[in-house]
Design a protein around this motif. Structure first.
Motif, PDB file in Angstrom:
ATOM      1  N   VAL A   1      -4.511   1.437 -12.283  1.00  0.00           N
ATOM      2  CA  VAL A   1      -4.479   0.369 -11.287  1.00  0.00           C
ATOM      3  C   VAL A   1      -4.369   0.951  -9.878  1.00  0.00           C
ATOM      4  N   VAL A   2      -3.648   2.057  -9.732  1.00  0.00           N
ATOM      5  CA  VAL A   2      -3.553   2.711  -8.423  1.00  0.00           C
ATOM      6  C   VAL A   2      -4.919   3.266  -8.033  1.00  0.00           C
ATOM      7  N   LYS A   3      -5.586   3.892  -8.989  1.00  0.00           N
ATOM      8  CA  LYS A   3      -6.932   4.421  -8.719  1.00  0.00           C
ATOM      9  C   LYS A   3      -7.885   3.295  -8.334  1.00  0.00           C
TER      10      LYS A   3
ATOM     11  N   VAL B   1       9.112   0.252 -13.719  1.00  0.00           N
ATOM     12  CA  VAL B   1       8.308   0.556 -12.538  1.00  0.00           C
ATOM     13  C   VAL B   1       7.882   2.025 -12.617  1.00  0.00           C
ATOM     14  N   TYR B   2       6.693   2.302 -12.122  1.00  0.00           N
ATOM     15  CA  TYR B   2       6.186   3.665 -12.092  1.00  0.00           C
ATOM     16  C   TYR B   2       5.892   4.067 -10.655  1.00  0.00           C
ATOM     17  N   GLN B   3       6.346   5.251 -10.298  1.00  0.00           N
ATOM     18  CA  GLN B   3       6.079   5.818  -8.977  1.00  0.00           C
ATOM     19  C   GLN B   3       4.911   6.785  -9.103  1.00  0.00           C
ATOM     20  N   ILE B   4       3.909   6.606  -8.255  1.00  0.00           N
ATOM     21  CA  ILE B   4       2.726   7.466  -8.289  1.00  0.00           C
ATOM     22  C   ILE B   4       2.460   7.969  -6.871  1.00  0.00           C
TER      23      ILE B   4
ATOM     24  N   GLU C   1       3.828 -10.142 -16.336  1.00  0.00           N
ATOM     25  CA  GLU C   1       2.981 -11.145 -16.991  1.00  0.00           C
ATOM     26  C   GLU C   1       1.654 -10.532 -17.462  1.00  0.00           C
ATOM     27  N   GLY C   2       1.744  -9.316 -17.996  1.00  0.00           N
ATOM     28  CA  GLY C   2       0.577  -8.656 -18.562  1.00  0.00           C
ATOM     29  C   GLY C   2      -0.368  -8.016 -17.554  1.00  0.00           C
ATOM     30  N   GLU C   3      -0.045  -8.096 -16.285  1.00  0.00           N
ATOM     31  CA  GLU C   3      -0.914  -7.555 -15.231  1.00  0.00           C
ATOM     32  C   GLU C   3      -0.194  -6.448 -14.470  1.00  0.00           C
ATOM     33  N   TRP C   4      -0.946  -5.399 -14.123  1.00  0.00           N
ATOM     34  CA  TRP C   4      -0.402  -4.333 -13.291  1.00  0.00           C
ATOM     35  C   TRP C   4      -0.607  -4.673 -11.828  1.00  0.00           C
ATOM     36  N   HIS C   5       0.429  -4.421 -11.016  1.00  0.00           N
ATOM     37  CA  HIS C   5       0.392  -4.721  -9.583  1.00  0.00           C
ATOM     38  C   HIS C   5       0.849  -3.513  -8.781  1.00  0.00           C
ATOM     39  N   ILE C   6       0.426  -3.479  -7.542  1.00  0.00           N
ATOM     40  CA  ILE C   6       0.752  -2.408  -6.599  1.00  0.00           C
ATOM     41  C   ILE C   6       1.856  -2.877  -5.656  1.00  0.00           C
ATOM     42  N   MET C   7       2.782  -1.944  -5.373  1.00  0.00           N
ATOM     43  CA  MET C   7       3.843  -2.210  -4.399  1.00  0.00           C
ATOM     44  C   MET C   7       4.072  -0.955  -3.558  1.00  0.00           C
TER      45      MET C   7
ATOM     46  N   PHE D   1      -9.427  12.624  15.277  1.00  0.00           N
ATOM     47  CA  PHE D   1      -8.177  13.306  15.610  1.00  0.00           C
ATOM     48  C   PHE D   1      -7.991  14.585  14.812  1.00  0.00           C
ATOM     49  N   GLY D   2      -9.012  14.986  14.080  1.00  0.00           N
ATOM     50  CA  GLY D   2      -8.934  16.163  13.238  1.00  0.00           C
ATOM     51  C   GLY D   2      -8.698  15.769  11.794  1.00  0.00           C
ATOM     52  N   LYS D   3      -8.475  16.777  10.967  1.00  0.00           N
ATOM     53  CA  LYS D   3      -8.232  16.554   9.543  1.00  0.00           C
ATOM     54  C   LYS D   3      -6.730  16.386   9.338  1.00  0.00           C
ATOM     55  N   PHE D   4      -6.356  15.330   8.640  1.00  0.00           N
ATOM     56  CA  PHE D   4      -4.946  15.112   8.335  1.00  0.00           C
ATOM     57  C   PHE D   4      -4.804  14.345   7.039  1.00  0.00           C
ATOM     58  N   SER D   5      -3.602  14.436   6.453  1.00  0.00           N
ATOM     59  CA  SER D   5      -3.327  13.780   5.172  1.00  0.00           C
ATOM     60  C   SER D   5      -2.123  12.858   5.308  1.00  0.00           C
ATOM     61  N   ILE D   6      -2.182  11.780   4.559  1.00  0.00           N
ATOM     62  CA  ILE D   6      -1.066  10.839   4.473  1.00  0.00           C
ATOM     63  C   ILE D   6      -0.631  10.799   3.013  1.00  0.00           C
ATOM     64  N   LEU D   7       0.649  11.085   2.787  1.00  0.00           N
ATOM     65  CA  LEU D   7       1.220  11.017   1.442  1.00  0.00           C
ATOM     66  C   LEU D   7       2.077   9.768   1.365  1.00  0.00           C
ATOM     67  N   GLN D   8       1.845   8.960   0.342  1.00  0.00           N
ATOM     68  CA  GLN D   8       2.626   7.742   0.139  1.00  0.00           C
ATOM     69  C   GLN D   8       2.909   7.578  -1.343  1.00  0.00           C
ATOM     70  N   ASN D   9       4.170   7.294  -1.654  1.00  0.00           N
ATOM     71  CA  ASN D   9       4.501   6.934  -3.025  1.00  0.00           C
ATOM     72  C   ASN D   9       4.133   5.474  -3.221  1.00  0.00           C
ATOM     73  N   VAL D  10       3.345   5.220  -4.252  1.00  0.00           N
ATOM     74  CA  VAL D  10       2.915   3.873  -4.589  1.00  0.00           C
ATOM     75  C   VAL D  10       3.624   3.501  -5.882  1.00  0.00           C
ATOM     76  N   TYR D  11       3.973   2.229  -6.006  1.00  0.00           N
ATOM     77  CA  TYR D  11       4.715   1.782  -7.175  1.00  0.00           C
ATOM     78  C   TYR D  11       3.863   0.784  -7.941  1.00  0.00           C
ATOM     79  N   ALA D  12       3.741   1.008  -9.246  1.00  0.00           N
ATOM     80  CA  ALA D  12       2.987   0.111 -10.122  1.00  0.00           C
ATOM     81  C   ALA D  12       3.991  -0.610 -11.018  1.00  0.00           C
ATOM     82  N   VAL D  13       3.831  -1.927 -11.076  1.00  0.00           N
ATOM     83  CA  VAL D  13       4.741  -2.776 -11.844  1.00  0.00           C
ATOM     84  C   VAL D  13       3.898  -3.679 -12.726  1.00  0.00           C
ATOM     85  N   LYS D  14       4.308  -3.821 -13.985  1.00  0.00           N
ATOM     86  CA  LYS D  14       3.602  -4.721 -14.888  1.00  0.00           C
ATOM     87  C   LYS D  14       4.418  -5.999 -15.024  1.00  0.00           C
TER      88      LYS D  14
END
Length: 154
Positions: A40-42, A115-118, A143-149, A128-141
Motif C-alpha cells: 500500500v505504501v508503494k 500498525v507498521y512503520q515503513i 475494516e479490511g483496508e490498508w491506509h497510509i498515515m 536546488f540540486g540533488k537531495f533526499s527526504i526520509l519519512q517514516n510512513v505508517y500503514a494501518v489496516k
C-alpha cells in the motif's frame, strides 16, 4: 575443433534464456514477497510519482483525511513538490516494514494497534540540486483496508 565451436554456440542461447528465466523468477519473488503494508505504501508513492494526488489521497486513513481536505492536499502537493522543486518525479526507496504494537498519529488521536512503520526515501534532482527526504510512513489496516498515515508528534 568445429564441434567445440558449435557446442559453445548452442550453449550460449541456453545460458541467456536460463539467465532471463532466473531474473524473472527473482523479480516475481521480490514482488510477491512484499508484505501488504509495504504494497500500500508503494502504491501510494507510485501515484505520487505520477502526480496522481487524487488517487494517493484515497489511500489515506480517515484521520489523515480529516487533516487535509481532498482539494487542499492535491493543491499543496502539486504546488510544493512540482512547482517549487521544479521536478516531474523522484527516485523512491521503500524500506522494510516494522510492526508497532501501538501507535498514534498525534496527541489528539487515540492509539491504534497493528500498525507498521515503513521508511520511505524520496530523492529529487531539482533546481536546488540533488537531495533526499526520509519519512517514516505508517500503514494501518482497518475494516479490511490498508491506509497510509504520517506522524504529527511535533
Amino acid at each position: 575443433m568445429k564441434s567445440r565451436g558449435r557446442q559453445r554456440q548452442q550453449t550460449t542461447p541456453i545460458l541467456i534464456a536460463g539467465s532471463a528465466v532466473l531474473l524473472i523468477i527473482l523479480l516475481l519473488i521480490t514482488f510477491i514477497s512484499s508484505s501488504p503494508e509495504e504494497k500500500v505504501v508503494k502504491e501510494f508513492y507510485e501515484y505520487e510519482q505520477k502526480q496522481e494526488f487524487w488517487n494517493s489521497y484515497e489511500l489515506f486513513h480517515p484521520h489523515m483525511k480529516k487533516r487535509f481536505s481532498r482539494s487542499k492536499y492535491i493543491d499543496q502537493r502539486a504546488h510544493i513538490f512540482v512547482d517549487h522543486f521544479d521536478v516531474d518525479t523522484y527516485d523512491l526507496t521503500i524500506g522494510s516494514s516494522k510492526k508497532i504494537k501501538e501507535w498514534q498519529m498525534s496527541d489528539d488521536h487515540q492509539p491504534l494497534s497493528n500498525v507498521y512503520q515503513i521508511p520511505v526515501t524520496k530523492t529529487y534532482q531539482s533546481q536546488f540540486g540533488k537531495f533526499s527526504i526520509l519519512q517514516n510512513v505508517y500503514a494501518v489496516k482497518e475494516e479490511g483496508e490498508w491506509h497510509i498515515m504520517w506522524d504529527y508528534h511535533y
